[in-house]
Design an enzyme around this catalytic site. Structure first.
Site, PDB file in Angstrom:
ATOM      1  N   ILE A 157       1.162  -0.682  -0.156  1.00  0.00           N
ATOM      2  CA  ILE A 157      -0.124   0.176   0.191  1.00  0.00           C
ATOM      3  C   ILE A 157       1.077   1.154   0.303  1.00  0.00           C
ATOM      4  CG2 ILE A 157      -1.493   1.440   1.331  1.00  0.00           C
ATOM      5  CD1 ILE A 157      -2.863  -0.996   0.335  1.00  0.00           C
ATOM      6  N   GLU A 243      -7.533   6.709 -12.995  1.00  0.00           N
ATOM      7  CA  GLU A 243      -5.626   5.979 -12.528  1.00  0.00           C
ATOM      8  C   GLU A 243      -5.074   4.933 -13.187  1.00  0.00           C
ATOM      9  OE1 GLU A 243      -6.307   2.563  -8.639  1.00  0.00           O
ATOM     10  OE2 GLU A 243      -3.971   1.933  -9.517  1.00  0.00           O
ATOM     11  N   GLN A 280      27.220   8.102 -34.565  1.00  0.00           N
ATOM     12  CA  GLN A 280      25.859   7.641 -35.647  1.00  0.00           C
ATOM     13  C   GLN A 280      24.440   7.376 -34.962  1.00  0.00           C
ATOM     14  OE1 GLN A 280      25.767   4.970 -39.064  1.00  0.00           O
ATOM     15  NE2 GLN A 280      24.339   6.754 -40.001  1.00  0.00           N
ATOM     16  N   THR A 366      -1.343  -4.861 -14.006  1.00  0.00           N
ATOM     17  CA  THR A 366      -0.162  -5.490 -14.395  1.00  0.00           C
ATOM     18  C   THR A 366      -0.508  -4.966 -16.098  1.00  0.00           C
ATOM     19  OG1 THR A 366      -0.944  -7.585 -14.529  1.00  0.00           O
ATOM     20  CG2 THR A 366       0.411  -7.163 -12.635  1.00  0.00           C
ATOM     21  N   GLU A 368       0.336  -7.273 -17.905  1.00  0.00           N
ATOM     22  CA  GLU A 368      -0.327  -8.377 -19.283  1.00  0.00           C
ATOM     23  C   GLU A 368      -2.147  -8.245 -18.601  1.00  0.00           C
ATOM     24  OE1 GLU A 368       1.922  -8.458 -16.614  1.00  0.00           O
ATOM     25  OE2 GLU A 368       3.505  -8.469 -18.106  1.00  0.00           O
TER      26      GLU A 368
END
Ligand SMILES: Cc1cc2nc3c(=O)[nH]c(=O)nc-3n(C[C@H](O)[C@H](O)[C@H](O)COP(=O)(O)OP(=O)(O)OC[C@H]3O[C@@H](n4cnc5c(N)ncnc54)[C@H](O)[C@@H]3O)c2cc1C
Length: 380
Positions: A157, A243, A280, A366, A368
């Site tokens: 948390i 969020e 480069q 996440t 995923e």
């Protein structure tokens, strides 16, 4: 990069806040990293300067500013390499729960402290056994004699050591579909039966206090229910759009900051008799990163006003969170490489950019899980 989203007032705000970060946050940041948290005085100072909850309504003592004001604050903290001072969690992720679901007496009680920094906010959803599958949380609250009695624990948390008010997801019933039995409770840190665990040691975000919290017959009055009983999962889903958008906003700003540091470095560091910026390979590295950042920024800048207009953007915001945090991590890693051995030294800010970037692909859902959400929106 020219951005059409902002007006003159936002540019002024950005430069004022940037000065504040340079003067009041960056000098002590390494000390706070060692201490594992930002001191309370800084929260109070930030409140005093008007950096906390700028969107709060004037009737509760706020500025009543539009969301773009908050976007500037979130971006600048990340750009300057200080994302661990979780003002954006407080302002843009937890405070909206109060703005949207609190009743009048809850607003009057809590909002002034959120604005002043007296009441630091935290959001407690994740449990040791349930992170991605939030619908199955087990921390239970039972209503007895006008009080909710809470038992269980939460982990990871943010603001966990400092927070004065926790918005806690609890199970209030056990219907067939577990998602339908979750409620949100306002739990002040001085509630009987509430305890903080230790400040967890992390690989990055060292100024952030991240904790386990415990509820052992913890009691809060029935009036501390936020919104409707058993509607907590829907409330969380509603707020996850903002969020995730703010995580994406922070991610691309953080990547831009890392790139700027690196551009400055490669112009001054020499190898084989010339500045790194004249090789480069290094020029192409930086050109590729700048392109990725700009494309990502354009996508996010398209979403911000649409979110402000109240559009439903689950698919786009899931894409933005996953994409921007992947770009952020890639950019911070590639930038660090261009610093050579100095990039691995803690005294070089680029090392902190790299370490702080990693978690962005994990929290807030996440990457995923973001891809799962996108796939579902594709109808598969
Ligand atoms: C620094 C930090 C701060 C945090 N702050 C907060 C906070 O303030 N409040 C809060 O409530 N939580 C917070 N979290 C928790 C965070 O949101 C969870 O860690 C995150 O949601 C993942 O949950 P988990 O850790 O239980 O991982 P798990 O859910 O166990 O996932 C493990 C792995 O499996 C993958 N996985 C899981 N399910 C699926 C699936 N269906 N398909 C494909 N892959 C899958 C995940 O992507 C991951 O790679 C924080 C975490 C960290 C690290």
């Amino acid at each position: 990069m020219e951005r059409t989203l902002f007006q003159e007032e936002h540019s002024l705000l950005r430069s004022t806040f940037c000065e504040y970060i340079k003067k009041s946050i960056l000098p002590d940041y390494p000390k706070w990293e060692k201490e594992g948290q930002v001191p309370r005085e800084m929260w109070l100072d930030a409140g005093n300067q008007g950096w906390l909850c700028p969107t709060a309504k004037q009737e509760y003592g706020g500025l009543g500013a539009e969301l773009l004001h908050s976007v500037v604050i979130a971006e600048e903290l990340s750009y300057q390499g200080t994302p661990g001072f979780f003002i954006s969690l407080h302002n843009d992720i937890v405070f909206p729960y109060l703005e949207q679901f609190a009743n009048e007496s809850q607003l009057r009680r809590w909002v002034p402290g959120c604005i002043s920094g007296k009441t630091v906010l935290a959001l407690a959803m994740t449990e040791p056994g349930h992170g991605s599958d939030l619908g199955r949380i087990e921390t239970r609250a039972v209503l007895k004699n006008g009080e909710y009695v809470i038992n269980g624990s939460k982990i990871f948390i943010s603001n966990g050591q400092l927070a004065d008010l926790f918005i806690v997801a609890v199970r209030t019933s056990s219907p067939e579909r577990p998602h339908d039995g979750i409620s949100l409770l306002l739990v002040p840190s001085d509630s009987p039966g509430f305890a903080r665990g230790r400040n967890l040691e992390k690989i990055g975000l060292h100024v952030q206090d991240t904790s386990e919290i415990f509820f052992d017959d913890c009691r809060v009055p029935e009036e501390n229910l936020l919104g409707e009983e058993n509607r907590g999962f829907a409330q969380m889903m509603q707020n996850l759009q903002q969020e995730r958008l703010f995580l994406a906003i922070g991610a691309v700003a953080h990547a831009s900051g890392a790139l700027q540091h690196t551009l400055d470095y490669v112009k001054s560091r020499k190898a084989f008799g010339k500045e790194l910026s004249r090789f480069q390979h290094i020029r192409f590295e930086l050109a590729e990163m700048a392109t990725k950042i700009q494309v990502t920024q354009s996508f996010i800048d398209d979403l911000i006003p649409r979110h402000m207009r109240g559009e439903e953007l689950t698919r786009e915001v899931s894409m933005a969170k996953y994409w921007a945090s992947d770009v952020e991590f890639e950019v911070c890693d590639r930038c660090l490489q261009l610093f050579g051995g100095y990039g691995y030294m803690s005294e070089y800010p680029i090392s902190r950019y790299f370490l702080d970037a990693r978690v962005q692909r994990i929290y807030g859902g996440t990457n995923e899980i973001m891809k799962e959400l996108i796939a579902r929106q594709l109808g598969i």
